[in-house]
Design a protein around this motif. Structure first.
Motif, short mmCIF file in Angstrom:
data_model
loop_
_atom_site.label_atom_id
_atom_site.label_comp_id
_atom_site.label_asym_id
_atom_site.label_seq_id
_atom_site.Cartn_x
_atom_site.Cartn_y
_atom_site.Cartn_z
N ALA A 269 0.73 -1.14 -0.02
CA ALA A 269 0.05 0.06 0.05
C ALA A 269 0.81 1.30 -0.11
CB ALA A 269 -0.95 -0.07 1.26
N PRO A 270 1.54 1.70 -1.07
CA PRO A 270 2.35 2.72 -1.20
C PRO A 270 1.64 4.21 -0.76
CG PRO A 270 2.39 1.55 -3.25
CD PRO A 270 1.30 0.95 -2.45
N ASP A 271 2.20 4.71 0.33
CA ASP A 271 1.71 5.84 0.80
C ASP A 271 0.71 5.48 2.00
OD1 ASP A 271 3.52 7.52 -0.36
OD2 ASP A 271 2.33 7.63 -2.03
N SER A 301 12.04 -5.42 16.81
CA SER A 301 13.13 -4.50 16.11
C SER A 301 12.75 -3.11 16.24
CB SER A 301 13.34 -5.28 14.61
OG SER A 301 12.23 -4.69 13.90
N LEU A 302 11.51 -2.97 16.62
CA LEU A 302 10.94 -1.47 16.62
C LEU A 302 11.34 -0.80 17.73
CD1 LEU A 302 7.37 -1.90 15.29
CD2 LEU A 302 9.41 -1.16 13.82
N GLY A 303 11.62 -1.66 18.91
CA GLY A 303 12.35 -1.09 20.12
C GLY A 303 11.72 -1.77 21.28
N LEU A 325 8.56 6.57 17.18
CA LEU A 325 8.12 5.97 16.40
C LEU A 325 7.18 6.31 15.41
CD1 LEU A 325 8.13 2.79 15.13
CD2 LEU A 325 6.78 2.01 16.92
N VAL A 326 6.25 6.86 16.06
CA VAL A 326 4.91 7.53 15.15
C VAL A 326 5.31 8.27 14.06
CG1 VAL A 326 2.97 8.77 15.51
CG2 VAL A 326 3.23 7.09 17.27
N SER A 331 10.19 5.13 7.68
CA SER A 331 11.53 4.95 7.01
C SER A 331 11.94 3.49 7.44
CB SER A 331 12.55 6.15 7.78
OG SER A 331 12.21 5.88 9.14
N LEU A 332 11.11 2.72 8.35
CA LEU A 332 11.69 1.64 8.84
C LEU A 332 11.13 0.27 7.68
CD1 LEU A 332 10.72 1.91 12.54
CD2 LEU A 332 12.49 2.55 11.49
N ASP A 333 12.26 -0.43 7.36
CA ASP A 333 11.98 -1.44 6.49
C ASP A 333 10.87 -2.64 6.77
OD1 ASP A 333 13.99 -0.93 4.86
OD2 ASP A 333 15.72 -2.17 6.01
#
Length: 344
Positions: A269-271, A301-303, A325-326, A331-333
């Motif tokens: 879902a681009p964007d 991995s998000l923390g 994070l919000v 930018s996260l893979d």
């Protein structure tokens, strides 16, 4: 682009290591994963959530204005020994219960039949999602190991009958929940037709999370041929629903039946915005705060956002780590590849 806080739902994964089926796509119980004995020997089995922790979290989120609670979506929630506490707290605090069950309606005690559960759940329920993965006995059985299609149909019909009986006091919708994969792709239109004939309100699905190497060949997103077939299935299902509406028949709502971008299969879902941040929270059985429903090892991995045994939900969601994070998840893979985002 940032998401404004609008928290409304909490999922408590109370008993992820307890289920009576072995669905091939399940992160915890798939035959492709390590068996229970191996995980126990390696110290990887998770405990059952303490009822005190359950009550603490539910009362906190109710105080923050959350309106819906989901019992465990990992494992079978009806096997959680303190499931009745969910129902009691919903009644007391005015919360709605959103349940995902594998459709076998198991219970620790013999009197806990489909009708028992329906009469307890429907009065406080917003939606009950019944896992379903085939329109033929063979496909259903081969994906949901231990399940029988005829029994699934019979139990779902019994649950829906009670839902209809109690509808005037509280309408609890019932959803047929699918995993979209190559193995059942050709049967998805027939599952939608079956849902319509049985009185399901909705058919919801999601693209496969390939937790194990053996499942990668089941994805619809890594082969242009299967992605194209999926797009045709979307057209067929939407056409059926439109026809039902025109003819005045029962037409279940379709959820997540959107086409894949054949030129960009890596991004579903681009964007598209995250559907969870600033809206929903997850809590694992030890109290660890989780930000979404991504596979457990991946979302770590998000923390580390803290543990609700010794901190509060309010502190976590207002904390610098969560706010960061919000603002930066795009930018996260992991977030870029997430199966759960929807087109904007």
């Amino acid at each position: 682009m940032s998401l404004e806080p609008a928290f409304w739902r909490a999922t408590l994964d109370t008993n992820p290591d307890f289920c009576n089926l072995k669905c091939v796509m399940c992160e915890d119980h798939s035959p492709y994963g390590d068996d229970r004995t191996t995980r126990s020997a390696q110290g990887r089995l998770r405990p059952i959530m303490d009822k005190g922790l359950l009550e603490k979290v539910v009362r906190e989120v109710a105080g923050l204005g959350f309106c819906e609670i989901i019992p465990s979506t990992m494992g079978e929630p009806l096997l959680y020994p303190h499931f009745e506490l969910f129902l009691e707290l919903c009644n007391e605090l005015g919360l709605k219960l959103n349940l995902t069950t594998n459709g076998t309606f198991p219970g620790p005690q013999k009197h806990q039949s489909v009708e028992h559960w329906a009469r307890r759940i429907v009065p406080v329920g917003s939606d009950v999602k019944i896992s379903w993965n085939g329109a033929t006995s063979e496909t259903h059985r081969d994906i949901m190991l231990g399940a029988d299609l005829e029994e699934h149909i019979e139990k779902a019909e019994r649950f829906i009958a009670v839902r209809d009986e109690l509808a005037n006091s509280n309408y609890c919708s019932v959803t047929m929940q699918l995993t979209f994969m190559r193995q059942n792709l050709h049967e998805i239109p027939d599952m939608v037709r079956l849902a319509a004939s049985m009185g399901f309100d909705r058919v919801k699905g999601h693209q496969l999370w390939a937790h194990f190497p053996e499942l990668e060949a089941q994805s619809l997103r890594n082969d242009i041929v299967y992605a194209t077939q999926w797009n045709r299935v979307v057209d067929e299902c939407q056409a059926f629903v439109a026809e039902q509406e025109t003819l005045g028949g029962h037409a279940p709502r379709l959820d997540n039946f959107f086409k894949l971008d054949l030129a960009n299969l890596d991004d579903i879902a681009p964007d598209g915005e995250c559907p969870f941040l600033n809206k929903e929270i997850w809590v694992d059985p030890t109290g660890r705060f989780n930000v979404c429903c991504a596979p457990d090892q991946q979302r770590k991995s998000l923390g580390d956002f803290g543990n609700l045994v010794d901190t509060s939900v309010e502190e976590v969601i207002n904390g610098d780590h969560y706010v960061h994070l919000v603002r930066n998840y795009r930018s996260l893979d992991l977030c870029k590849s997430c199966n759960m985002r929807r087109p904007s």
